[in-house]
Design a protein around this motif. Structure first.
Motif, short mmCIF file in Angstrom:
data_model
loop_
_atom_site.label_atom_id
_atom_site.label_comp_id
_atom_site.label_asym_id
_atom_site.label_seq_id
_atom_site.Cartn_x
_atom_site.Cartn_y
_atom_site.Cartn_z
N ASP A 247 46.71 24.56 47.60
CA ASP A 247 47.81 24.65 46.63
C ASP A 247 47.62 25.99 45.92
N SER A 248 48.20 27.05 46.50
CA SER A 248 47.91 28.39 45.96
C SER A 248 48.50 28.58 44.57
N GLY A 249 49.59 27.86 44.26
CA GLY A 249 50.17 27.95 42.91
C GLY A 249 49.16 27.53 41.86
N ALA A 250 48.31 26.55 42.19
CA ALA A 250 47.31 26.07 41.23
C ALA A 250 46.32 27.18 40.89
N ILE A 251 46.06 28.06 41.85
CA ILE A 251 45.13 29.18 41.59
C ILE A 251 45.75 30.13 40.56
N TYR A 252 47.05 30.44 40.75
CA TYR A 252 47.72 31.33 39.79
C TYR A 252 47.87 30.65 38.42
N ARG A 253 48.13 29.34 38.44
CA ARG A 253 48.26 28.62 37.17
C ARG A 253 46.92 28.60 36.42
N ALA A 254 45.82 28.35 37.14
CA ALA A 254 44.49 28.32 36.51
C ALA A 254 44.13 29.71 36.00
N MET A 255 44.50 30.71 36.78
CA MET A 255 44.22 32.10 36.37
C MET A 255 44.98 32.42 35.07
N GLY A 256 46.22 31.95 34.97
CA GLY A 256 47.03 32.17 33.76
C GLY A 256 46.39 31.51 32.55
N LEU A 257 45.88 30.31 32.74
CA LEU A 257 45.23 29.60 31.63
C LEU A 257 43.95 30.33 31.21
N ALA A 258 43.18 30.75 32.19
CA ALA A 258 41.94 31.48 31.88
C ALA A 258 42.27 32.77 31.13
N ALA A 259 43.38 33.41 31.51
CA ALA A 259 43.76 34.68 30.86
C ALA A 259 44.14 34.44 29.39
N VAL A 260 44.87 33.36 29.13
CA VAL A 260 45.25 33.04 27.74
C VAL A 260 43.99 32.76 26.92
N ARG A 261 43.10 31.97 27.50
CA ARG A 261 41.87 31.62 26.78
C ARG A 261 40.99 32.82 26.51
N ALA A 262 41.05 33.79 27.40
CA ALA A 262 40.23 35.00 27.21
C ALA A 262 40.93 36.01 26.31
#
Ligand code: DC
Length: 234
Positions: A34-49
């Motif tokens: 589910d490649s969309g999940a990778i981009y979604r998780a990356m987006g969340l990590a970016a907000v948190r950072a």
């Protein structure tokens, strides 16, 4: 060229890719990306950072470093795929419309896409892979023996997405979902790198007037034809 077969299932949001890909992977006993999940998780990590804000251009070089070390992991539990960032489960958190918009924004950054490429290709393991996304057939697995591009009207996709959100317990209206889908479609289609488009050799499946069972029957027919051919060439 890899001898592990891949079936790519690309298309816009709300088109039923996730459901069809999961059904197909289960039927074949193959891995699922589910490649969309990778981009979604990356987006969340970016907000948190603190690297992603609503009204500012993202800092691609810092995001790149984050992507390279992203502690992302998937796990199966009772037929459901769980997503973890480090030790924390983020499965629900990344399903929201906001997480989809964030994913679409960072997904337009060329270097970031490149940094996430190998992570996606690593899912290609025996006996085979079903890969769901936007550029699975065009960029990530261009040698896939079967490429499918799913389409459906904006109206139909909005209705399906709304139903999904309400079932998840989220609040949304048809208008808000439709606006979100139109904006994300535009961004995903117009970006300069790996835009959402069918591979030249993709088979197009329009599910506007089909339910999931009918779409799956068509898909399964294509898979049976292609796999027979693929294995006879090995
Ligand atoms: O499939 P999804 O809705 O979970 O994807 C979320 C966003 O991630 C989507 O709007 C664009 C981006 N994406 C991408 O650019 N390439 C992919 N292969 C998968 C998703």
């Amino acid at each position: 060229m890899s001898t592990v077969p891949v079936i790519t299932i690309d298309g816009p949001g709300g088109v039923g890719k996730g459901t069809l890909s999961r059904l197909l992977a289960r039927r074949l006993g193959w891995h699922l990306l589910d490649s969309g999940a990778i981009y979604r998780a990356m987006g969340l990590a970016a907000v948190r950072a603190g690297l992603l804000f609503d009204n500012a251009e993202p800092d691609e070089s810092r995001l790149l470093r984050l992507a390279q070390d992203l502690p992302l992991r998937f796990a199966e539990r009772q037929g459901e795929t769980l997503i973890f960032l480090g030790d924390q489960e983020i499965t629900q958190e990344v399903r929201s419309p906001e997480a989809g918009q964030r994913a679409s924004r960072i997904a337009a950054l060329p270097l970031l896409r490149e940094a996430l490429l190998q992570r996606q290709r690593d899912f290609r393991r025996p006996p085979g892979l079903v890969a769901d996304g936007r550029d699975m057939g065009t960029v990530v697995f261009p040698d896939a023996p079967l490429k499918v591009f799913l389409t459906a009207s904006v109206e139909e996709r909005s209705k399906r997405r709304l139903k999904q959100l309400l079932e998840q317990g989220d609040s949304a209206t048809l208008e808000s979902v439709e606006a979100e889908i139109i904006e994300r479609d535009r961004r995903d289609r117009e970006r300069s790198v790996a835009p959402l488009q069918p591979a030249p050799d993709a088979r197009i499946l329009d599910s506007s007037h089909q339910d999931i069972e009918e779409s799956f029957r068509v898909l399964a027919g294509w898979v049976d034809d292609t796999l027979g051919e693929f294995f006879s060439r090995q």
